[in-house]
Design an enzyme around this catalytic site. Structure first.
Site, PDB file in Angstrom:
ATOM      1  N   TRP A 179       4.408 -39.907 -22.983  1.00 15.90           N
ATOM      2  CA  TRP A 179       4.356 -37.662 -22.702  1.00 15.90           C
ATOM      3  C   TRP A 179       3.261 -37.284 -23.722  1.00 15.90           C
ATOM      4  O   TRP A 179       4.055 -37.875 -24.717  1.00 15.90           O
ATOM      5  CB  TRP A 179       5.565 -37.364 -22.055  1.00 15.90           C
ATOM      6  CG  TRP A 179       6.202 -38.073 -22.568  1.00 15.90           C
ATOM      7  CD1 TRP A 179       7.028 -38.681 -23.926  1.00 15.90           C
ATOM      8  CD2 TRP A 179       8.431 -37.290 -21.877  1.00 15.90           C
ATOM      9  NE1 TRP A 179       8.885 -39.016 -24.025  1.00 15.90           N
ATOM     10  CE2 TRP A 179       9.222 -37.697 -23.004  1.00 15.90           C
ATOM     11  CE3 TRP A 179       8.845 -36.592 -21.607  1.00 15.90           C
ATOM     12  CZ2 TRP A 179      10.496 -37.840 -23.040  1.00 15.90           C
ATOM     13  CZ3 TRP A 179      10.372 -36.068 -21.414  1.00 15.90           C
ATOM     14  CH2 TRP A 179      11.383 -37.007 -22.386  1.00 15.90           C
TER      15      TRP A 179
ATOM     16  N   HIS B 141      -4.868 -17.849 -22.093  1.00 13.54           N
ATOM     17  CA  HIS B 141      -6.159 -17.755 -21.611  1.00 13.54           C
ATOM     18  C   HIS B 141      -6.652 -19.135 -22.383  1.00 13.54           C
ATOM     19  O   HIS B 141      -7.461 -18.837 -22.565  1.00 13.54           O
ATOM     20  CB  HIS B 141      -6.529 -16.287 -21.773  1.00 13.54           C
ATOM     21  CG  HIS B 141      -5.544 -14.773 -20.818  1.00 13.54           C
ATOM     22  ND1 HIS B 141      -6.127 -14.943 -20.172  1.00 13.54           N
ATOM     23  CD2 HIS B 141      -4.817 -14.890 -21.005  1.00 13.54           C
ATOM     24  CE1 HIS B 141      -5.001 -13.435 -19.411  1.00 13.54           C
ATOM     25  NE2 HIS B 141      -4.284 -14.032 -20.669  1.00 13.54           N
TER      26      HIS B 141
ATOM     27  N   ASP C   7      -6.156 -14.106 -14.835  1.00 15.53           N
ATOM     28  CA  ASP C   7      -5.195 -13.456 -15.409  1.00 15.53           C
ATOM     29  C   ASP C   7      -4.418 -11.848 -14.501  1.00 15.53           C
ATOM     30  O   ASP C   7      -4.682 -11.727 -13.666  1.00 15.53           O
ATOM     31  CB  ASP C   7      -6.513 -11.875 -15.854  1.00 15.53           C
ATOM     32  CG  ASP C   7      -7.616 -12.915 -16.946  1.00 15.53           C
ATOM     33  OD1 ASP C   7      -7.064 -13.938 -17.025  1.00 15.53           O
ATOM     34  OD2 ASP C   7      -8.701 -12.248 -17.195  1.00 15.53           O
TER      35      ASP C   7
ATOM     36  N   HIS D 209      -2.336  -8.209 -19.056  1.00 17.61           N
ATOM     37  CA  HIS D 209      -3.169  -8.755 -19.855  1.00 17.61           C
ATOM     38  C   HIS D 209      -3.768  -7.680 -20.581  1.00 17.61           C
ATOM     39  O   HIS D 209      -3.920  -7.651 -21.156  1.00 17.61           O
ATOM     40  CB  HIS D 209      -3.691  -9.954 -19.303  1.00 17.61           C
ATOM     41  CG  HIS D 209      -5.063 -10.579 -19.766  1.00 17.61           C
ATOM     42  ND1 HIS D 209      -4.849 -10.287 -21.313  1.00 17.61           N
ATOM     43  CD2 HIS D 209      -6.778 -10.377 -19.688  1.00 17.61           C
ATOM     44  CE1 HIS D 209      -5.917 -11.359 -21.591  1.00 17.61           C
ATOM     45  NE2 HIS D 209      -6.924 -10.937 -21.105  1.00 17.61           N
TER      46      HIS D 209
HETATM   47  C1  23J Z   1      -9.216 -10.662 -24.209  1.00 13.24           C
HETATM   48  C2  23J Z   1      -9.528  -9.766 -25.515  1.00 13.24           C
HETATM   49  C3  23J Z   1     -11.333  -9.626 -24.034  1.00 13.24           C
HETATM   50  C4  23J Z   1     -11.289 -10.581 -23.167  1.00 13.24           C
HETATM   51  C5  23J Z   1     -10.246 -11.558 -22.793  1.00 13.24           C
HETATM   52  C6  23J Z   1      -9.234 -11.701 -23.350  1.00 13.24           C
HETATM   53  C7  23J Z   1     -10.785 -12.769 -22.157  1.00 13.24           C
HETATM   54  O1  23J Z   1     -11.500 -12.846 -21.342  1.00 13.24           O
HETATM   55  C8  23J Z   1      -9.796 -13.162 -20.992  1.00 13.24           C
HETATM   56  O2  23J Z   1      -9.405 -14.530 -20.773  1.00 13.24           O
HETATM   57  O3  23J Z   1      -8.912 -12.402 -20.159  1.00 13.24           O
HETATM   58  S1  23J Z   1     -13.133 -10.101 -22.718  1.00 13.24           S
HETATM   59 MN    MN Z   2      -7.460 -14.180 -19.047  1.00 10.52          MN
END
Ligand code: 23J
Ligand code: MN
Length: 262
Positions: free
Chosen positions: A65, A73, A79, A83
């Site tokens: 494991w 992300h 999402d 977020h």
């Molecule tokens: C944080 C800031 C900008 C973006 C993102 C995250 C993502 O694309 C995401 O993975 O949600 S563009």
């Molecule tokens: Mn994302």
């Protein structure tokens, strides 16, 4: 509808291959491409790490494991509204509070692969979605809308996938009016095959990052780094995209699956 009979038939079709399960996730590991934000603006998500606990050895004689270090992300992922600042106040906008029924829904697949092959900065507009609807049928409330770009064919190489130069990343995505339009149709969310739901150049749009801003403001969802959309019909597939039930999570890697009639 005789739901019981339909489910029984679905079971039979799954068994016999009349309904195929298509894998829409990319591999998740240390080599998975990750978003790079301008360092003066923001911190990046760290690289994925896989740490062995044991593999039939002194640390665990009969078992293997690992433990993981992984951003929410990372890779093929979901999402959640929390977020983005526009969606931060929805109590049902976290990975553990989104109603489970929203993880299974029909999907509309808009094929932009030819346009993207000619122009990596291609933007899908509301008019583009409407032209697709005229050919394939209306987008209905509660359905996903995903942009097929075949960008997953670049995912084996982070530089190719991010496609950045001195002017920033170059990858396709939606215009603000595209997202406004699908929300007006009651879409459940928007998905793409790129590193994020927004185009590479979306930081300069009004509003900046319109997919994130507008979807999450509407308590709707995003899907990023989807693979194998070229194996789906324009309409008729069922998407299964369930984030981990992370407590107050803003997103999560997913094993994205589609049920497709064969
Ligand atoms: C944080 C800031 C900008 C973006 C993102 C995250 C993502 O694309 C995401 O993975 O949600 S563009
Ligand atoms: Mn994302």
């Amino acid at each position: 509808m005789a739901a019981k009979n339909i489910l029984a038939e679905l079971g039979t079709l799954l068994m016999q291959g009349g309904v195929e399960v298509v894998d829409l996730s990319g591999p998740l590991g240390p080599d998975t491409p990750l978003l790079k934000l301008p360092p003066e603006l923001a911190k990046d998500t760290p690289r994925i790490e896989v740490h062995k606990i044991s593999e039939y050895d002194k640390d665990g004689p009969f078992w293997a494991w690992n433990w993981l270090k992984i951003g929410e992300h990372s890779g093929t992922h979901f999402d959640a509204p929390h977020h983005w600042i526009t969606g931060k106040d929805y109590p049902d906008g976290y990975t553990d509070t989104i109603p489970a029924k929203n993880f299974v829904a029909p999907v509309n697949v808009i094929d932009c692969s030819a346009e993207v092959a000619a122009n990596p900065d291609f933007l899908l507009t509301a008019a583009g979605v409407q032209a697709w609807e005229a050919r394939h049928g209306a987008i209905n409330a509660g359905e996903w809308v995903v942009m097929r770009s075949d960008w997953d064919k670049r995912a084996h190489d982070e530089a190719l996938y991010l496609n950045a130069d001195a002017t920033g990343p170059h990858s396709p995505g939606p215009t603000p009016d595209c997202i406004d339009y699908i929300l007006s149709k009651g879409a459940l969310g928007w998905g793409t095959q790129c590193i994020g739901t927004d185009a590479g150049q979306a930081g300069g749009m009004t509003p900046p990052f319109p997919a994130h801003n507008l979807l999450h403001k509407a308590n709707r969802y995003g899907l990023a780094s989807l693979a194998n959309l070229d194996k789906l019909p324009p309409k008729g597939a069922i998407l299964i995209v369930a984030p981990l039930k992370l407590v107050q999570g803003t997103g999560s890697p997913i094993r994205a699956l589609a049920l497709v009639a064969r």
